[in-house]
Structures are given as C-alpha cells and as structure tokens.
Design a protein around this motif. Structure first.
Motif, mmCIF file in Angstrom:
data_model
loop_
_atom_site.group_PDB
_atom_site.id
_atom_site.type_symbol
_atom_site.label_atom_id
_atom_site.label_comp_id
_atom_site.label_asym_id
_atom_site.label_seq_id
_atom_site.Cartn_x
_atom_site.Cartn_y
_atom_site.Cartn_z
ATOM 1 N N CYS A 70 -39.053 25.458 40.371
ATOM 2 C CA CYS A 70 -38.577 26.289 39.252
ATOM 3 C C CYS A 70 -37.336 25.688 38.597
ATOM 4 C CB CYS A 70 -38.261 27.700 39.745
ATOM 5 S SG CYS A 70 -39.696 28.594 40.383
ATOM 6 N N GLY A 71 -36.329 25.341 39.395
ATOM 7 C CA GLY A 71 -35.126 24.764 38.811
ATOM 8 C C GLY A 71 -33.899 24.952 39.678
ATOM 9 N N ASP A 72 -32.751 24.537 39.128
ATOM 10 C CA ASP A 72 -31.478 24.620 39.839
ATOM 11 C C ASP A 72 -30.673 25.814 39.330
ATOM 12 O OD1 ASP A 72 -30.644 23.835 37.330
ATOM 13 O OD2 ASP A 72 -29.851 21.900 37.979
ATOM 14 N N PHE A 73 -29.396 25.877 39.719
ATOM 15 C CA PHE A 73 -28.564 27.016 39.354
ATOM 16 C C PHE A 73 -28.385 27.148 37.841
ATOM 17 C CE2 PHE A 73 -24.455 28.971 38.391
ATOM 18 C CZ PHE A 73 -24.665 30.217 38.951
ATOM 19 N N ASP A 74 -28.152 26.031 37.168
ATOM 20 C CA ASP A 74 -27.946 26.087 35.716
ATOM 21 C C ASP A 74 -29.178 26.631 35.007
ATOM 22 O OD1 ASP A 74 -25.357 25.140 35.925
ATOM 23 O OD2 ASP A 74 -25.937 23.051 35.616
ATOM 24 N N ALA A 75 -30.356 26.200 35.445
ATOM 25 C CA ALA A 75 -31.603 26.689 34.845
ATOM 26 C C ALA A 75 -31.795 28.175 35.151
ATOM 27 C CB ALA A 75 -32.791 25.876 35.363
ATOM 28 N N PHE A 76 -31.404 28.595 36.344
ATOM 29 C CA PHE A 76 -31.479 30.002 36.755
ATOM 30 C C PHE A 76 -30.596 30.854 35.840
ATOM 31 C CE2 PHE A 76 -29.742 33.507 39.349
ATOM 32 C CZ PHE A 76 -30.907 34.119 39.776
ATOM 33 N N GLU A 77 -29.353 30.427 35.651
ATOM 34 C CA GLU A 77 -28.413 31.158 34.788
ATOM 35 C C GLU A 77 -28.930 31.217 33.352
ATOM 36 O OE1 GLU A 77 -25.111 32.752 35.158
ATOM 37 O OE2 GLU A 77 -26.158 32.957 37.067
ATOM 38 N N ASN A 78 -29.479 30.122 32.885
ATOM 39 C CA ASN A 78 -30.023 30.079 31.525
ATOM 40 C C ASN A 78 -31.182 31.069 31.380
ATOM 41 O OD1 ASN A 78 -30.128 28.959 28.843
ATOM 42 N ND2 ASN A 78 -32.010 27.918 29.479
ATOM 43 N N ALA A 79 -32.027 31.140 32.398
ATOM 44 C CA ALA A 79 -33.170 32.068 32.362
ATOM 45 C C ALA A 79 -32.686 33.517 32.300
ATOM 46 C CB ALA A 79 -34.059 31.855 33.580
ATOM 47 N N ILE A 80 -31.613 33.827 33.025
ATOM 48 C CA ILE A 80 -31.060 35.187 32.988
ATOM 49 C C ILE A 80 -30.524 35.475 31.588
ATOM 50 C CG2 ILE A 80 -29.176 36.652 33.823
ATOM 51 C CD1 ILE A 80 -29.551 35.285 36.557
ATOM 52 N N GLU A 81 -29.788 34.522 31.040
ATOM 53 C CA GLU A 81 -29.201 34.691 29.708
ATOM 54 C C GLU A 81 -30.278 34.897 28.645
ATOM 55 O OE1 GLU A 81 -26.532 31.939 26.847
ATOM 56 O OE2 GLU A 81 -25.881 32.038 28.935
ATOM 57 N N MET A 82 -31.384 34.185 28.786
ATOM 58 C CA MET A 82 -32.474 34.274 27.816
ATOM 59 C C MET A 82 -33.454 35.406 28.155
ATOM 60 S SD MET A 82 -31.583 31.837 25.843
ATOM 61 C CE MET A 82 -32.966 31.546 24.779
ATOM 62 N N GLU A 83 -33.150 36.170 29.215
ATOM 63 C CA GLU A 83 -34.010 37.257 29.691
ATOM 64 C C GLU A 83 -35.420 36.764 29.993
ATOM 65 O OE1 GLU A 83 -33.704 40.635 27.083
ATOM 66 O OE2 GLU A 83 -31.525 40.723 27.302
ATOM 67 N N GLN A 84 -35.487 35.607 30.689
ATOM 68 C CA GLN A 84 -36.774 35.014 31.055
ATOM 69 C C GLN A 84 -36.812 34.706 32.548
ATOM 70 O OE1 GLN A 84 -36.872 31.631 28.391
ATOM 71 N NE2 GLN A 84 -37.823 32.826 26.781
ATOM 72 N N LEU A 85 -36.153 35.516 33.357
ATOM 73 C CA LEU A 85 -36.080 35.227 34.782
ATOM 74 C C LEU A 85 -37.461 35.203 35.441
ATOM 75 C CD1 LEU A 85 -34.318 34.596 37.209
ATOM 76 C CD2 LEU A 85 -34.108 37.051 37.625
ATOM 77 N N GLU A 86 -38.314 36.156 35.112
ATOM 78 C CA GLU A 86 -39.641 36.196 35.738
ATOM 79 C C GLU A 86 -40.469 34.987 35.355
ATOM 80 O OE1 GLU A 86 -41.693 39.907 35.444
ATOM 81 O OE2 GLU A 86 -40.142 40.963 36.567
ATOM 82 N N GLU A 87 -40.365 34.546 34.100
ATOM 83 C CA GLU A 87 -41.092 33.344 33.680
ATOM 84 C C GLU A 87 -40.529 32.123 34.408
ATOM 85 O OE1 GLU A 87 -39.853 35.701 31.682
ATOM 86 O OE2 GLU A 87 -41.009 35.894 29.839
ATOM 87 N N PHE A 88 -39.190 32.055 34.515
ATOM 88 C CA PHE A 88 -38.530 30.939 35.207
ATOM 89 C C PHE A 88 -39.005 30.854 36.659
ATOM 90 C CE2 PHE A 88 -34.983 29.800 38.065
ATOM 91 C CZ PHE A 88 -34.838 28.469 37.713
ATOM 92 N N LEU A 89 -39.077 32.017 37.317
ATOM 93 C CA LEU A 89 -39.490 32.043 38.738
ATOM 94 C C LEU A 89 -41.008 32.008 38.897
ATOM 95 C CD1 LEU A 89 -36.937 34.679 40.041
ATOM 96 C CD2 LEU A 89 -36.885 32.201 40.400
ATOM 97 N N LYS A 90 -41.741 31.956 37.785
ATOM 98 C CA LYS A 90 -43.198 31.878 37.789
ATOM 99 C C LYS A 90 -43.827 33.047 38.552
ATOM 100 C CE LYS A 90 -42.796 26.907 37.146
ATOM 101 N NZ LYS A 90 -41.646 27.073 36.304
ATOM 102 N N LEU A 91 -43.330 34.243 38.230
ATOM 103 C CA LEU A 91 -43.828 35.463 38.896
ATOM 104 C C LEU A 91 -44.963 36.078 38.085
ATOM 105 C CD1 LEU A 91 -40.428 37.048 39.886
ATOM 106 C CD2 LEU A 91 -41.989 35.770 41.345
#
Length: 91
Positions: A70-91
């Motif tokens: 999925c990615g590292d911490f920076d990508a995780f934070e970016n996904a939260i900011e963009m409201e795409q956490l579930e897509e980032f985590l491939k849920l």
C-alpha cells in the motif's frame, strides 16, 4: 486479508515512533483490523517488508494488504488528507 503494518519496536528516532503510533491510532479508531509485524524481532520480517515495498532500504512504518503493497507513512497521511484511506489500504 488484514492490513499489515510493518513497524519497529526498537528505534532511536522519535519521529519514526510518532509515525508508527499515528498509523496504529488511526487504524484502531476507524476499526480497521490490522496485524502489526515488528521487524526488530525478526530479520526475515524486515526482508519481507523491503521486498513488498520494492525498496531494499525501506524503513518502517510500511503498510500492506495481504501481499499487496500500500505505501509508507507519507502516502498514508496523504490518503487521510485526500479522504481516500480505504482506497489506499485496498479495502
């Protein structure tokens, strides 16, 4: 497959510890099940993390969903900011 968080329980870096705690806190608060894998306990886990990340020098925290990176911490934070956490985590 559960989300896998590769982290290190042994680190001199305060920033790294804060980043790991932030990820665990967000996943827990959103009730997203995850498995925490401590790479400090087993060098094979560190090798596996780096293999999944496709980076021989990758540092924790790193996130995967099963065998999918999925990615590292920076990508995780970016996904939260963009409201795409579930897509980032491939849920």
């Amino acid at each position: 497959m559960p989300v896998i968080l590769f982290y290190s329980s042994v680190s001199g870096s305060l920033e790294l510890k804060k980043n790991q705690e932030r990820i665990m806190s967000v996943l827990t608060s959103k009730k997203i099940p995850f498995k925490a894998v401590d790479i400090a306990q087993n060098s094979e886990d560190k090798d596996l993390m780096r293999q999944k990340a496709g980076n021989p020098t990758a540092l924790p925290p790193q996130l995967c969903n099963g065998d999918v990176y999925c990615g590292d911490f920076d990508a995780f934070e970016n996904a939260i900011e963009m409201e795409q956490l579930e897509e980032f985590l491939k849920l």
